[in-house]
Scaffold this motif. Structure first.
Motif, PDB file in Angstrom:
ATOM      1  N   GLU A   1     -17.234 -17.518  77.557  1.00  0.00           N
ATOM      2  CA  GLU A   1     -17.781 -18.273  78.659  1.00  0.00           C
ATOM      3  C   GLU A   1     -19.163 -18.819  78.300  1.00  0.00           C
ATOM      4  O   GLU A   1     -19.882 -18.234  77.497  1.00  0.00           O
ATOM      5  CB  GLU A   1     -17.891 -17.378  79.907  1.00  0.00           C
ATOM      6  CG  GLU A   1     -16.544 -16.886  80.412  1.00  0.00           C
ATOM      7  CD  GLU A   1     -15.626 -18.020  80.805  1.00  0.00           C
ATOM      8  OE1 GLU A   1     -16.121 -19.022  81.369  1.00  0.00           O
ATOM      9  OE2 GLU A   1     -14.412 -17.926  80.534  1.00  0.00           O
ATOM     10  N   PRO A   2     -19.547 -19.958  78.887  1.00  0.00           N
ATOM     11  CA  PRO A   2     -20.893 -20.476  78.637  1.00  0.00           C
ATOM     12  C   PRO A   2     -21.956 -19.442  78.990  1.00  0.00           C
ATOM     13  O   PRO A   2     -21.823 -18.706  79.958  1.00  0.00           O
ATOM     14  CB  PRO A   2     -20.972 -21.698  79.567  1.00  0.00           C
ATOM     15  CG  PRO A   2     -19.544 -22.093  79.780  1.00  0.00           C
ATOM     16  CD  PRO A   2     -18.765 -20.815  79.766  1.00  0.00           C
TER      17      PRO A   2
ATOM     18  N   THR B   1     -21.557 -24.845  73.623  1.00  0.00           N
ATOM     19  CA  THR B   1     -20.295 -24.771  74.360  1.00  0.00           C
ATOM     20  C   THR B   1     -19.446 -26.028  74.161  1.00  0.00           C
ATOM     21  O   THR B   1     -18.486 -26.243  74.894  1.00  0.00           O
ATOM     22  CB  THR B   1     -20.575 -24.583  75.865  1.00  0.00           C
ATOM     23  OG1 THR B   1     -21.378 -25.683  76.335  1.00  0.00           O
ATOM     24  CG2 THR B   1     -21.300 -23.283  76.134  1.00  0.00           C
TER      25      THR B   1
ATOM     26  N   ARG C   1     -14.842 -21.514  70.306  1.00  0.00           N
ATOM     27  CA  ARG C   1     -15.356 -20.526  69.366  1.00  0.00           C
ATOM     28  C   ARG C   1     -14.241 -19.567  68.981  1.00  0.00           C
ATOM     29  O   ARG C   1     -13.478 -19.111  69.833  1.00  0.00           O
ATOM     30  CB  ARG C   1     -16.526 -19.762  69.972  1.00  0.00           C
ATOM     31  CG  ARG C   1     -17.802 -20.574  70.021  1.00  0.00           C
ATOM     32  CD  ARG C   1     -18.939 -19.723  70.518  1.00  0.00           C
ATOM     33  NE  ARG C   1     -19.403 -20.166  71.824  1.00  0.00           N
ATOM     34  CZ  ARG C   1     -20.157 -19.446  72.618  1.00  0.00           C
ATOM     35  NH1 ARG C   1     -20.521 -18.229  72.255  1.00  0.00           N
ATOM     36  NH2 ARG C   1     -20.544 -19.906  73.780  1.00  0.00           N
TER      37      ARG C   1
END
Length: 295
Positions: free
Chosen positions: A28-29, A244, A248
């Motif tokens: 998540e960011p 982001t 990843r």
């Protein structure tokens, strides 16, 4: 001493299609803490070119917060922007890749003008995040392509306690700060560090930290690597955040190291031909040493 810095974001043209086995991980960011201090370091490393030693220097930035930091290549974004311009100006996006080294030699011997050289070993592509309060180091680096043209990031998350530094009574001056000497062995190499109590922040370049003051210089005993602070300034309200813009993919240290070594094995030399650019892949004449020896 204060040096005006420009905060740069990462975008890199990746020439590489190696298949790497790694487990996909959704991240998540993250919203990071404020940057309180920014330092500029030179990172000088020894390499071998045509059997002779050469020294390559990159300019790096360390942005420090109260509990963490990020360390990255200051010039990376500028290099990538220039590369992107080269691809759009004369060739209308027509790019051809070739592994015919004989054809490359014919063009070089004919002294045909080189349009561009793609070298994955030039500069540093990683961003290293320390979470000092958690003894965690996260490396975000250029990852393998997914499909034909979808770029990814590798994410390496490591538990790295502070290095076991041994203090010395020796002193020196870096950036007009009085520094004390300490030494430690880390990942197969022994390093000497110079830190200043005048900046009581427990951090330093790359993966180094764990001293009662900011590390301004680190050098290994074999003189293959040297990190040297050349400027610092207070931050202007920025935060430490992770990128982001790409997916990843988690990896371990060996997977990341092997991928980067494979990238550096070759360069690609481009020539304008038939309304486009043809890149000929050839062996990289420069061999690099590993910071993390034995892993």
């Amino acid at each position: 001493m204060k040096v005006k810095l420009f905060i740069l974001l990462c975008f890199l043209f990746v020439l590489g299609n190696q298949a790497v086995v790694a487990q996909e991980r959704t991240v998540e960011p993250e919203v990071g803490e404020p940057v309180v201090l920014r330092l500029v370091y030179t990172f000088t490393q020894q390499a071998v070119k045509d059997r002779e030693s050469v020294y390559i220097t990159d300019t790096m930035v360390l942005e420090v917060g109260m509990n963490g930091s990020v360390y990255y290549d200051w010039n990376k974004n500028r290099r990538d922007s220039l590369a992107a311009i080269r691809f759009t100006e004369p060739v209308n996006h027509k790019i051809t890749l070739s592994v015919d080294e004989n054809a490359l030699q014919v063009r070089l011997e004919a002294q045909k003008q080189v349009y561009d050289v793609l070298d994955a070993g030039k500069g540093q592509s990683y961003r290293i995040y320390k979470k000092r309060d958690k003894e965690e180091v996260v490396t975000i680096d250029e990852g393998p392509l997914e499909g034909f043209d979808t770029e990814t990031y590798f994410q390496l998350t490591e538990n790295i306690p502070p290095q076991a530094w041994k203090m010395s009574g020796d002193t020196s001056t870096v950036l007009n700060y009085l520094c004390q000497k300490a030494s430690a062995t880390f990942r197969g190499r022994t390093y000497v560090a110079w830190f200043t109590l005048d900046i009581p922040i427990n951090d330093g370049p790359w993966k180094f930290y764990g001293l009662p003051g900011l590390i301004l210089k680190v050098q290994d005993l074999e003189n293959k690597f040297c990190f040297l602070a050349i400027g610092l300034q207070k931050a202007g309200g920025e935060s430490i955040t992770m990128p982001t813009d790409r997916k990843r993919v988690s990896c371990n240290l060996k997977e990341l190291s092997d991928f980067k070594k494979n990238e550096r094995r070759y360069i690609s030399v481009g020539f304008v031909e038939n309304g486009g650019v043809t890149y000929y892949r050839t062996k990289n004449p420069v061999t690099y040493f590993s910071l993390e020896r034995g892993d």
